[in-house]
Scaffold this motif. Structure first.
Motif, PDB file in Angstrom:
ATOM      1  N   ASN A 102       0.852  -1.213   0.038  1.00 23.37           N
ATOM      2  CA  ASN A 102       0.296  -0.018  -0.066  1.00 23.37           C
ATOM      3  C   ASN A 102       0.740   1.538   0.150  1.00 23.37           C
ATOM      4  OD1 ASN A 102      -2.563  -1.501   0.158  1.00 23.37           O
ATOM      5  ND2 ASN A 102      -2.290  -1.703   2.480  1.00 23.37           N
ATOM      6  N   PRO A 103       0.696   2.180  -0.979  1.00 28.33           N
ATOM      7  CA  PRO A 103       1.288   3.463  -1.022  1.00 28.33           C
ATOM      8  C   PRO A 103       1.061   4.264   0.234  1.00 28.33           C
ATOM      9  CG  PRO A 103      -0.421   3.523  -2.626  1.00 28.33           C
ATOM     10  CD  PRO A 103      -0.391   2.068  -2.070  1.00 28.33           C
ATOM     11  N   PHE A 104       1.773   4.944   0.821  1.00 31.50           N
ATOM     12  CA  PHE A 104       1.682   6.063   1.773  1.00 31.50           C
ATOM     13  C   PHE A 104       1.391   7.424   1.258  1.00 31.50           C
ATOM     14  CE2 PHE A 104       3.116   9.232   4.870  1.00 31.50           C
ATOM     15  CZ  PHE A 104       2.345   8.804   6.003  1.00 31.50           C
ATOM     16  N   GLY A 105      -0.002   7.701   1.236  1.00 31.61           N
ATOM     17  CA  GLY A 105      -0.129   9.044   0.394  1.00 31.61           C
ATOM     18  C   GLY A 105      -0.069   8.905  -1.129  1.00 31.61           C
ATOM     19  N   ALA A 106       0.469   9.672  -1.775  1.00 32.02           N
ATOM     20  CA  ALA A 106       0.920   9.898  -3.256  1.00 32.02           C
ATOM     21  C   ALA A 106       2.357   8.982  -3.441  1.00 32.02           C
ATOM     22  CB  ALA A 106       0.917  11.244  -3.842  1.00 32.02           C
ATOM     23  N   GLN A 107       3.135   8.577  -2.548  1.00 32.01           N
ATOM     24  CA  GLN A 107       4.324   8.049  -2.644  1.00 32.01           C
ATOM     25  C   GLN A 107       4.118   6.742  -3.671  1.00 32.01           C
ATOM     26  OE1 GLN A 107       5.781   7.879   1.406  1.00 32.01           O
ATOM     27  NE2 GLN A 107       6.211  10.130   1.382  1.00 32.01           N
ATOM     28  N   ASP A 108       5.390   6.560  -4.378  1.00 31.67           N
ATOM     29  CA  ASP A 108       5.310   5.281  -5.020  1.00 31.67           C
ATOM     30  C   ASP A 108       5.736   4.043  -4.355  1.00 31.67           C
ATOM     31  OD1 ASP A 108       4.504   6.527  -7.448  1.00 31.67           O
ATOM     32  OD2 ASP A 108       6.469   7.147  -7.990  1.00 31.67           O
ATOM     33  N   VAL A 109       5.501   2.684  -4.769  1.00 30.35           N
ATOM     34  CA  VAL A 109       6.080   1.707  -4.080  1.00 30.35           C
ATOM     35  C   VAL A 109       6.638   0.578  -5.149  1.00 30.35           C
ATOM     36  CG1 VAL A 109       4.330   1.391  -2.572  1.00 30.35           C
ATOM     37  CG2 VAL A 109       3.789   0.589  -4.549  1.00 30.35           C
ATOM     38  N   SER A 110       7.180   1.547  -6.207  1.00 32.50           N
ATOM     39  CA  SER A 110       7.846   0.808  -7.310  1.00 32.50           C
ATOM     40  C   SER A 110       8.737   1.605  -8.038  1.00 32.50           C
ATOM     41  CB  SER A 110       7.033  -0.158  -8.272  1.00 32.50           C
ATOM     42  OG  SER A 110       7.867  -0.896  -9.092  1.00 32.50           O
ATOM     43  N   ILE A 111       9.973   1.414  -8.436  1.00 24.56           N
ATOM     44  CA  ILE A 111      10.689   2.359  -9.282  1.00 24.56           C
ATOM     45  C   ILE A 111      11.195   1.839 -10.541  1.00 24.56           C
ATOM     46  CG2 ILE A 111      12.686   1.823  -7.746  1.00 24.56           C
ATOM     47  CD1 ILE A 111      13.661   4.613  -8.242  1.00 24.56           C
ATOM     48  N   ARG A 112      11.443   2.338 -11.673  1.00 18.91           N
ATOM     49  CA  ARG A 112      12.063   1.883 -12.948  1.00 18.91           C
ATOM     50  C   ARG A 112      13.300   2.394 -12.937  1.00 18.91           C
ATOM     51  NH1 ARG A 112       9.002  -1.496 -16.829  1.00 18.91           N
ATOM     52  NH2 ARG A 112      10.129  -1.566 -18.604  1.00 18.91           N
ATOM     53  N   ILE A 113      14.401   1.588 -13.440  1.00 18.66           N
ATOM     54  CA  ILE A 113      15.645   2.279 -13.391  1.00 18.66           C
ATOM     55  C   ILE A 113      16.112   2.145 -14.943  1.00 18.66           C
ATOM     56  CG2 ILE A 113      18.114   2.054 -12.692  1.00 18.66           C
ATOM     57  CD1 ILE A 113      16.898   0.914 -10.226  1.00 18.66           C
ATOM     58  N   GLN A 114      16.406   3.275 -15.696  1.00 16.21           N
ATOM     59  CA  GLN A 114      16.540   3.218 -17.045  1.00 16.21           C
ATOM     60  C   GLN A 114      17.793   4.228 -17.231  1.00 16.21           C
ATOM     61  OE1 GLN A 114      12.428   4.506 -17.873  1.00 16.21           O
ATOM     62  NE2 GLN A 114      12.561   3.092 -19.347  1.00 16.21           N
ATOM     63  N   SER A 115      18.681   3.664 -18.186  1.00 13.69           N
ATOM     64  CA  SER A 115      19.708   4.640 -18.644  1.00 13.69           C
ATOM     65  C   SER A 115      19.177   5.617 -19.678  1.00 13.69           C
ATOM     66  CB  SER A 115      20.872   3.553 -19.343  1.00 13.69           C
ATOM     67  OG  SER A 115      20.209   2.796 -20.321  1.00 13.69           O
ATOM     68  N   LEU A 116      19.968   6.685 -19.692  1.00 11.15           N
ATOM     69  CA  LEU A 116      19.520   7.927 -20.610  1.00 11.15           C
ATOM     70  C   LEU A 116      19.305   7.615 -22.062  1.00 11.15           C
ATOM     71  CD1 LEU A 116      21.374  10.720 -18.431  1.00 11.15           C
ATOM     72  CD2 LEU A 116      19.020   9.834 -18.094  1.00 11.15           C
ATOM     73  N   ASN A 117      20.309   6.915 -22.509  1.00 14.00           N
ATOM     74  CA  ASN A 117      20.524   6.569 -23.899  1.00 14.00           C
ATOM     75  C   ASN A 117      19.931   5.234 -24.254  1.00 14.00           C
ATOM     76  OD1 ASN A 117      22.261   5.324 -22.481  1.00 14.00           O
ATOM     77  ND2 ASN A 117      23.877   5.596 -23.875  1.00 14.00           N
ATOM     78  N   ASN A 118      18.804   4.519 -23.470  1.00  8.30           N
ATOM     79  CA  ASN A 118      18.093   3.454 -23.659  1.00  8.30           C
ATOM     80  C   ASN A 118      19.290   2.209 -23.738  1.00  8.30           C
ATOM     81  OD1 ASN A 118      15.722   4.877 -23.844  1.00  8.30           O
ATOM     82  ND2 ASN A 118      15.833   5.007 -25.939  1.00  8.30           N
TER      83      ASN A 118
END
Length: 218
Positions: A102-118
């Protein structure tokens, strides 16, 4: 289902087992939404019993093409930057049910990690520190750190606030073929008074080494 740009999709999963008798408690498939299934590899799991928001299970891995809230993106939306490269992800699950925490307020519970140049980005180690801090180690063929000058890949390391799933800092260890392999962190309850993070890796045989900023030595 078949995801765009590559063959039959694969999913990951997390299984909870009663350590006393071996019975299965729950299983959660880690996959993308129907229109964006892609490929998922779950490679790391940590149990956090005493965070600021209660207990949770922290999982991490790598994903290609798949999109959805378990993988650091919104419901049924295309992956920003394209579907043919590998990204990293870190996600919180509920320890009793295996559902997305369950998120706390508007906070995320998952993050995507991506390089800037794909480039391709793979999570190779996660060190969890008590009170909601995680250190994510990985390897990229691109540039994850925005201030990094070189685009030819290397290892990357970032600190993530698990409460908000926001990055607090990140560094990149420069050079194609530089691999991050393992990490260890001192507990904040340690009596040493230190807060050291230890990182292991691999350098190619022709690599001149790294300076204290993580840049390739001349």
């Amino acid at each position: 289902p078949v995801s765009a740009g590559h063959s039959l999709s694969t999913s990951g999963g997390v299984l909870a087992v009663d350590a006393t008798n071996g019975s299965t408690l729950w299983y959660t498939e880690i996959t993308g939404e129907t229109d964006f299934p892609g490929d998922v590899r779950v490679t790391h799991v940590h149990y956090a019993p005493d965070s600021r928001r209660g207990a949770f299970v922290l999982i991490a891995g790598s994903v290609r093409g798949a999109s959805g809230p378990l993988l650091g993106t919104n419901y049924n939306t295309p992956v920003r930057g394209g579907a043919n490269d590998w990204d990293g992800f870190v996600t919180k699950l509920h320890p009793e049910t295996g559902e997305l925490a369950n998120p706390f307020g508007a906070q995320d519970v998952s993050i995507r990690i991506q390089s800037l140049n794909n480039g391709d980005d793979w999570i190779t180690a996660v060190c969890y520190q008590d009170r909601d801090k995680a250190y994510v180690l990985g390897t990229t063929t691109g540039k994850v750190f925005s201030d990094h000058l070189d685009d030819d890949g290397g290892a990357f390391l970032m600190k993530v606030d698990i409460d908000t799933m926001q990055k607090e800092w990140e560094i990149q260890l420069e050079g194609l073929g530089v691999l991050g392999t393992a990490c260890a962190i001192e507990s904040q309850s340690s009596n040493s008074g230190k807060n050291f993070l230890y990182v292991a890796g691999v350098l190619p045989v022709d690599h001149p080494g790294l300076d204290v900023e993580g840049n390739r030595k001349e």
